[in-house]
Design a protein around this motif. Structure first.
Motif, PDB file in Angstrom:
ATOM      1  N   VAL A   1       4.480  -1.148  -0.703  1.00  0.00           N
ATOM      2  CA  VAL A   1       5.097   0.078  -0.766  1.00  0.00           C
ATOM      3  C   VAL A   1       6.209   0.369   0.014  1.00  0.00           C
ATOM      4  O   VAL A   1       7.161   0.775  -0.503  1.00  0.00           O
ATOM      5  CB  VAL A   1       3.780   1.099  -0.821  1.00  0.00           C
ATOM      6  CG1 VAL A   1       4.461   2.644  -0.650  1.00  0.00           C
ATOM      7  CG2 VAL A   1       2.658   1.006  -1.744  1.00  0.00           C
ATOM      8  N   THR A   2       6.060  -0.011   1.255  1.00  0.00           N
ATOM      9  CA  THR A   2       7.385   0.188   2.182  1.00  0.00           C
ATOM     10  C   THR A   2       8.543  -0.365   1.948  1.00  0.00           C
ATOM     11  O   THR A   2       9.502   0.296   2.019  1.00  0.00           O
ATOM     12  CB  THR A   2       6.843  -0.162   3.533  1.00  0.00           C
ATOM     13  OG1 THR A   2       6.927  -1.772   3.640  1.00  0.00           O
ATOM     14  CG2 THR A   2       5.635   0.533   4.064  1.00  0.00           C
TER      15      THR A   2
ATOM     16  N   ALA B   1       5.004  -1.838  -6.576  1.00  0.00           N
ATOM     17  CA  ALA B   1       5.631  -1.166  -5.420  1.00  0.00           C
ATOM     18  C   ALA B   1       6.182   0.038  -5.657  1.00  0.00           C
ATOM     19  O   ALA B   1       5.909   1.088  -5.139  1.00  0.00           O
ATOM     20  CB  ALA B   1       6.363  -2.149  -4.553  1.00  0.00           C
TER      21      ALA B   1
ATOM     22  N   THR C   1       7.943   4.411   5.776  1.00  0.00           N
ATOM     23  CA  THR C   1       8.200   3.003   5.950  1.00  0.00           C
ATOM     24  C   THR C   1       7.962   2.551   7.426  1.00  0.00           C
ATOM     25  O   THR C   1       7.467   1.220   7.694  1.00  0.00           O
ATOM     26  CB  THR C   1       9.547   2.894   5.493  1.00  0.00           C
ATOM     27  OG1 THR C   1       9.943   3.331   4.030  1.00  0.00           O
ATOM     28  CG2 THR C   1      10.295   1.622   5.730  1.00  0.00           C
TER      29      THR C   1
ATOM     30  N   PHE D   1       3.244   7.833  -3.280  1.00  0.00           N
ATOM     31  CA  PHE D   1       3.328   8.348  -1.834  1.00  0.00           C
ATOM     32  C   PHE D   1       4.445   9.585  -1.560  1.00  0.00           C
ATOM     33  O   PHE D   1       4.323  10.499  -0.822  1.00  0.00           O
ATOM     34  CB  PHE D   1       3.827   7.174  -0.936  1.00  0.00           C
ATOM     35  CG  PHE D   1       2.410   6.423  -0.247  1.00  0.00           C
ATOM     36  CD1 PHE D   1       2.355   6.366   0.894  1.00  0.00           C
ATOM     37  CD2 PHE D   1       2.121   5.538  -1.206  1.00  0.00           C
ATOM     38  CE1 PHE D   1       1.403   5.828   1.524  1.00  0.00           C
ATOM     39  CE2 PHE D   1       1.171   4.621  -0.353  1.00  0.00           C
ATOM     40  CZ  PHE D   1       0.668   4.822   0.548  1.00  0.00           C
TER      41      PHE D   1
ATOM     42  N   PHE E   1       9.563  -0.509  -1.174  1.00  0.00           N
ATOM     43  CA  PHE E   1      10.188   0.786  -2.129  1.00  0.00           C
ATOM     44  C   PHE E   1      10.656   2.072  -1.251  1.00  0.00           C
ATOM     45  O   PHE E   1      11.706   2.547  -1.457  1.00  0.00           O
ATOM     46  CB  PHE E   1       9.176   1.139  -3.148  1.00  0.00           C
ATOM     47  CG  PHE E   1       9.789   2.449  -4.077  1.00  0.00           C
ATOM     48  CD1 PHE E   1      10.900   2.434  -4.697  1.00  0.00           C
ATOM     49  CD2 PHE E   1       9.054   3.442  -3.919  1.00  0.00           C
ATOM     50  CE1 PHE E   1      11.131   3.639  -5.466  1.00  0.00           C
ATOM     51  CE2 PHE E   1       9.430   4.828  -4.357  1.00  0.00           C
ATOM     52  CZ  PHE E   1      10.501   4.917  -5.413  1.00  0.00           C
ATOM     53  N   THR E   2       9.773   2.514  -0.264  1.00  0.00           N
ATOM     54  CA  THR E   2      10.090   3.958   0.251  1.00  0.00           C
ATOM     55  C   THR E   2      11.047   3.481   1.018  1.00  0.00           C
ATOM     56  O   THR E   2      11.982   4.658   1.314  1.00  0.00           O
ATOM     57  CB  THR E   2       8.750   4.178   0.942  1.00  0.00           C
ATOM     58  OG1 THR E   2       8.352   3.144   2.115  1.00  0.00           O
ATOM     59  CG2 THR E   2       7.688   4.640   0.128  1.00  0.00           C
TER      60      THR E   2
ATOM     61  N   GLN F   1       3.364   2.558  -7.090  1.00  0.00           N
ATOM     62  CA  GLN F   1       2.633   3.305  -5.776  1.00  0.00           C
ATOM     63  C   GLN F   1       3.582   3.995  -4.834  1.00  0.00           C
ATOM     64  O   GLN F   1       2.931   4.801  -4.189  1.00  0.00           O
ATOM     65  CB  GLN F   1       1.645   1.958  -5.218  1.00  0.00           C
ATOM     66  CG  GLN F   1       0.659   1.500  -6.022  1.00  0.00           C
ATOM     67  CD  GLN F   1      -0.147   0.454  -5.407  1.00  0.00           C
ATOM     68  OE1 GLN F   1       0.299  -0.107  -4.499  1.00  0.00           O
ATOM     69  NE2 GLN F   1      -1.096  -0.111  -6.197  1.00  0.00           N
ATOM     70  N   GLY F   2       4.589   3.717  -4.615  1.00  0.00           N
ATOM     71  CA  GLY F   2       5.540   4.220  -3.778  1.00  0.00           C
ATOM     72  C   GLY F   2       5.819   5.807  -4.345  1.00  0.00           C
ATOM     73  O   GLY F   2       6.038   6.659  -3.422  1.00  0.00           O
TER      74      GLY F   2
ATOM     75  N   ALA G   1      10.112   9.305   3.214  1.00  0.00           N
ATOM     76  CA  ALA G   1      10.024   8.073   2.912  1.00  0.00           C
ATOM     77  C   ALA G   1      10.216   7.162   3.969  1.00  0.00           C
ATOM     78  O   ALA G   1       9.729   6.155   4.055  1.00  0.00           O
ATOM     79  CB  ALA G   1      11.116   7.855   1.741  1.00  0.00           C
TER      80      ALA G   1
END
Length: 472
Positions: A368-369, A426, A109, A433, A371-372, A429-430, A105
């Motif tokens: 998304v980043t 987010a 990011t 990933f 969240f990651t 979709q996170g 993760a």
């Protein structure tokens, strides 16, 4: 000693090299401050202005949470001062899979954020040198802005530290000019209403906090690079707290000064609030050029620090067999393969962004980043709580245990708030990933099992499995 199913190899002996230098407290602090303060600060006052001065209260609440998280990283680094930060803490507490998720993760990011920073920096560069009007010229400029910090990283930790220290000083100079100088031009009539949104103070605090939450991403910077820090058990914690507190002070004073020097109705629609503040303070129209230059320096320094971090976590994971072995290669104190792979992936994403002619796909990935980035934070905070509850801690008195428990609880609440602030899209979709990472972990774990099985299989008289203790 904590028991795991894999062997943690001893740290390799360092060979003196004029290109390699461990970071002291000033550089480690600059790494934290430089990575927290990117280009977003130059737009923050206008972003939160629609909520009124209640947003300053949100800043205060967030600062408490960020400093609590910084203290947690300091305590964890004192316990285990190896390179990797959240990855190391999660793996030591919960095992390989949790450690891999933290590393995976965090890696996502860093390289997506690097691409975003470079694209955003082109907008500031356009004020100085017109490039944004031509798609491929702008793309080339974005690639140059990514590769220059990568080259400084490949040159060795000595140059990384020097660039980070200089860029942090250069970015702080204009920010402090507005943050401190603006107080002398402060006019309370410019502040506007306390709750400009009209939805109630509590709702306004939460809404403005959602925009401010990610201003503090980067508090883990010194912990991630702990292996390159002198006396990490002591230095990492101090650098993390000092850097976070320093960034918070610049954020808060800068926003307050802009609020007090630019009229509220004008600030709400401003695209360059710091430029407007400088123009209001000193007159003329040179503020836009000065702030654009400061933002460009700020974001370049941020790229320099994040490029190093993007390689450090995969390096630590690769040494434990949780990332491809190539990521464990170091030269001049820098994981060169990690730097190279990261800058290539970020460059490909940048080219795709410009080739598509639309920033929508790019914006989704950047979202998304948000969240990651919270995944390693939550895992690290959970690791600290695990150690406190399980009793795996150094000799501490009751008062210190109570203090650490309160700090860990505040940091956990802050991390959960980060997840909530990322938004449903987010998080959804996170998670996709993260699930993609599960497949990568399965492949790597299977390969490690295949390598170990000949020596430890029942067929050749060995035990069916073996649990080894690091350092034994």
């Amino acid at each position: 000693m904590h028991v795991t199913g894999t062997v943690t190899p001893p740290a390799p002996q360092r060979t003196p090299d004029r290109h390699t230098r461990r970071f002291g407290l000033p550089v480690a602090t600059a790494l934290v401050m430089g990575n927290i303060i990117g280009g977003g600060i130059f737009l923050l006052p206008a972003s939160v202005a629609p909520f009124g001065t209640v947003s300053l209260l949100a800043f205060g609440v967030l600062t408490v949470g960020a400093i609590a998280l910084a203290l947690v990283f300091g305590r964890l680094a004192a316990r285990d001062p190896r390179t990797g930060g959240p990855y190391v803490y999660a793996r030591e507490a919960f095992g390989d899979f949790a450690g891999f998720l933290a590393a995976w993760a965090y890696w996502i990011t860093t390289w997506v954020s690097n691409a975003a920073l470079a694209v955003a920096a082109v907008g500031y560069l356009d004020v100085l040198i017109p490039v944004d009007g031509h798609r491929w010229t702008a793309c080339l400029a974005a690639l140059v802005l990514q590769w220059l910090p990568a080259l400084s990283n490949l040159a060795g930790t000595r140059y990384v530290g020097a660039v980070q220290l200089v860029s942090t000083v250069l970015k702080l100079a204009p920010l402090l000019l507005v943050a401190v100088g603006g107080l002398f031009f402060f006019d309370a009539d410019n502040l506007g209403p306390f709750d400009a949104s009209g939805g109630g103070a509590i709702g306004a605090v939460s809404a403005s906090a959602a925009l401010l939450l990610f201003s503090y991403l980067g508090v883990e910077s010194a912990a991630v690079s702990a292996g390159e820090v002198r006396d990490p058990r002591r230095t990492v914690g101090r650098a993390t707290v000092i850097g976070t507190a320093g960034a918070a002070l610049v954020y808060l004073l800068g926003t307050l000064s802009v609020f007090g020097t630019v009229a509220h109705d004008r600030l709400v629609g401003s695209t360059a609030p710091f430029s407007d503040a400088v123009n209001a303070m000193f007159g003329g129209s040179w503020g836009g050029w000065a702030v654009a230059l400061a933002a460009l320096v700020s974001m370049t320094g941020c790229l320099n620090g994040w490029t190093l971090l993007s390689a450090q976590t995969p390096y630590a994971a690769a040494r434990d067999g949780l990332f491809p072995a190539a990521f464990a290669r170091k030269r001049r104190g820098v994981p060169t393969v990690g730097v190279g792979v990261t800058v290539v992936l970020a460059s490909l994403l940048t080219v795709y962004n410009y080739a598509s002619g639309s920033g929508r796909v790019f914006e989704v990935l950047v979202l998304v980043t948000t969240f990651t980035a919270t995944v390693p934070y939550l895992l690290a905070t959970a690791a600290q709580m695990f150690h406190l509850v399980s009793g795996r801690r150094d000799r501490v008195n009751g008062a210190r245990l109570a203090r650490d428990s309160v700090v860990a609880s505040v940091a956990a609440a802050f991390s959960l708030w980060l997840v909530a602030g990322a938004g449903y899209q987010a998080v959804y979709q996170g998670v996709l990933f993260l699930f993609a990472g599960v497949l990568v972990y399965a492949v790597l774990a299977g390969r490690r099992g295949r390598v170990r099985s000949p020596a430890g299989s029942p067929a050749d008289g060995g035990p069916p499995f073996a649990v080894e203790r690091p350092g034994v």
